[in-house]
Write a protein that holds these residues in place. Structure first.
Motif, short mmCIF file in Angstrom:
data_model
loop_
_atom_site.label_atom_id
_atom_site.label_comp_id
_atom_site.label_asym_id
_atom_site.label_seq_id
_atom_site.Cartn_x
_atom_site.Cartn_y
_atom_site.Cartn_z
N THR A 259 0.85 -1.11 -0.07
CA THR A 259 0.00 -0.05 -0.07
C THR A 259 0.99 1.32 0.01
N ALA A 260 0.47 2.24 -1.03
CA ALA A 260 1.01 3.62 -1.07
C ALA A 260 0.46 4.61 -0.09
N TYR A 261 1.00 5.53 0.32
CA TYR A 261 0.25 6.43 1.08
C TYR A 261 1.08 7.96 0.90
N THR A 262 0.11 8.80 0.90
CA THR A 262 0.53 10.39 0.78
C THR A 262 -0.07 11.09 1.72
N LEU A 263 0.50 12.33 1.88
CA LEU A 263 0.20 13.28 2.97
C LEU A 263 -1.35 13.59 2.57
N ARG A 264 -2.43 13.78 3.42
CA ARG A 264 -3.73 14.31 3.17
C ARG A 264 -3.64 15.67 3.74
N THR A 265 -2.95 16.11 4.56
CA THR A 265 -2.69 17.71 5.10
C THR A 265 -1.36 18.09 5.29
N ASP A 266 -0.92 18.99 5.54
CA ASP A 266 0.54 19.05 6.21
C ASP A 266 0.35 19.09 7.56
N PRO A 267 1.62 18.22 8.16
CA PRO A 267 1.65 17.88 9.50
C PRO A 267 1.52 19.07 10.45
N SER A 268 0.81 18.79 11.60
CA SER A 268 0.86 20.11 12.68
C SER A 268 1.33 19.39 13.83
N ALA A 269 1.76 20.32 15.18
CA ALA A 269 2.22 20.03 16.21
C ALA A 269 1.31 20.83 17.19
N TYR A 270 1.19 19.97 18.28
CA TYR A 270 0.31 20.69 19.51
C TYR A 270 1.05 20.48 20.64
N LEU A 271 1.04 21.50 21.51
CA LEU A 271 1.70 21.26 22.77
C LEU A 271 0.91 20.96 23.75
N VAL A 272 1.32 19.64 24.61
CA VAL A 272 0.55 18.80 25.35
C VAL A 272 0.77 19.63 26.69
N ASP A 273 -0.02 20.50 27.10
CA ASP A 273 -0.05 21.43 28.27
C ASP A 273 -1.21 21.04 29.04
N GLY A 274 -1.21 21.89 30.28
CA GLY A 274 -2.41 21.75 31.04
C GLY A 274 -3.69 21.73 30.40
N ASP A 275 -4.00 22.39 29.10
CA ASP A 275 -5.19 22.58 28.49
C ASP A 275 -5.05 21.39 27.67
N PHE A 276 -4.52 20.49 27.28
CA PHE A 276 -4.44 19.45 26.40
C PHE A 276 -5.25 18.35 26.81
N PRO A 277 -6.15 17.63 26.11
CA PRO A 277 -6.95 16.50 26.56
C PRO A 277 -6.44 15.24 26.80
N ALA A 278 -5.52 15.32 27.73
CA ALA A 278 -4.71 14.20 27.63
C ALA A 278 -5.01 13.25 28.92
N VAL A 279 -5.01 11.98 28.88
CA VAL A 279 -5.34 11.23 30.29
C VAL A 279 -4.08 10.78 30.88
N THR A 280 -3.45 11.24 32.02
CA THR A 280 -2.12 11.15 32.67
C THR A 280 -2.34 10.35 33.80
#
Length: 327
Positions: A259-280
């Protein structure tokens, strides 16, 4: 002559394969049969004086046939690629020997072994699609980093194959690379600790959206991506290949991943801070009684509506190449 299994136990078999030498073991006199273990080539062969046609194995992977002269006698050989399957390959040549001792011809015994070999290879585990997608994302970033940094630096930054919690550890921050086929930036998070920043280190989630390329000439398969990176490496190539092997990759299995793949969108980066929806672990401790008894926490997070950020070098050219060129 003694039973070959007495000479080649599982322990001694592995010793021979790892010895770095080629050894030949006579295992039967009537008919005359030899086992050859090729340590450097990671192969095991069964040889017997030729008597009739040699089995055609041209359509089979990891199996080869041939003839050779030994002591003035022409021998037919059947060779198995035993990488990662020493005991299984040995079991197959042993089954040929046992069939021949029972009166079967070498060709007939080998044909029966080929049926078993086909079933064995068909059952060989394949890298899961989820893991393939994850590798594609990590390797797209690896390839991009090679455009600006030397190979030693890039491979030192890449921690994913080392079973670390972070995929990349850059000088100023850590990065967790998440790749998805979804139309939204929805990513699966494995474990409560995966998005918990290390003390004193900021953590960025790098979101990569890919799609199956179909006929798009810009698409790239996992094998092609691995080969492209390997071709750009010199002294760090062995480390890279060792990392890929630890992920379950084998070059001979490339056809399993078309299977060949291509980018759907440009990659993005998100800071994992106190407001990020992470289960820690810390957040679980605050709301779940006896949270230390909770394990195997997996969940999905959709960052589509969140505003991406700029982690700076060395990620800026990967997540936003246009702005990097303008800067």
């Amino acid at each position: 002559m003694s039973d070959p299994s007495a000479q080649l136990t599982p322990n001694t078999l592995e010793t021979y394969f790892r010895s770095g030498t080629v050894t030949v073991h006579p295992v039967n006199r009537s008919p005359d049969v030899l086992f050859r273990i090729d340590g450097p080539g990671q192969k095991i062969s069964i040889l017997t004086p030729r008597n009739g046609m040699v089995l055609d194995t041209s359509t089979l992977r990891r199996v080869g046939t041939g003839t050779e002269i030994r002591g003035g006698v022409e021998y037919a050989s059947l060779t198995f690629d035993a990488r990662g399957m020493y005991a299984e390959a040995y079991g197959l040549v042993l089954s040929i020997l046992q069939a021949m001792k029972g009166g079967a011809t070498f060709a007939a015994a080998s044909s029966a072994a080929m049926t078993n070999m086909t079933s064995l290879l068909a059952a060989k585990p394949r890298i899961s699609e989820e893991k393939q997608i994850g590798l594609v994302g990590e390797l797209l970033l690896f390839r991009a980093l090679l455009d600006s940094y030397d190979e030693y630096t890039v491979i030192d930054w890449w921690l994913g194959p080392l079973a670390e919690e972070r995929d990349y550890a850059f000088p100023a921050f850590d990065a967790e690379v998440k790749t998805t086929l979804s139309e939204n930036r929805t990513h699966v998070i494995h474990g409560a600790g995966q998005l918990e920043p290390n003390p004193g280190r900021s953590l960025w989630l790098v979101s990569i959206q890919i799609t199956r390329a179909g006929g798009d000439p810009n698409g790239v398969t996992l094998p092609a991506l691995i080969q492209a990176i390997r071709d750009r490496l010199t002294s760090a190539r062995d480390r890279f290949l060792a990392h890929m092997a630890s992920e379950g990759w084998e070059d001979d299995d490339a056809a399993m991943y078309p299977t060949a793949y291509t980018l759907r969108t440009d990659p993005s980066a998100y800071l994992v801070d106190g407001d990020f929806p992470a289960v820690t672990p810390g957040r679980l401790h605050e709301v779940v009684p006896h949270s230390d008894l909770v394990s195997d926490v997996n969940y999905r997070v959709d960052v589509s509506s969140r505003t991406p950020g700029d982690p700076g070098v060395p990620l800026i050219e990967f997540i936003n190449p246009t702005s990097a060129q303008e800067a």
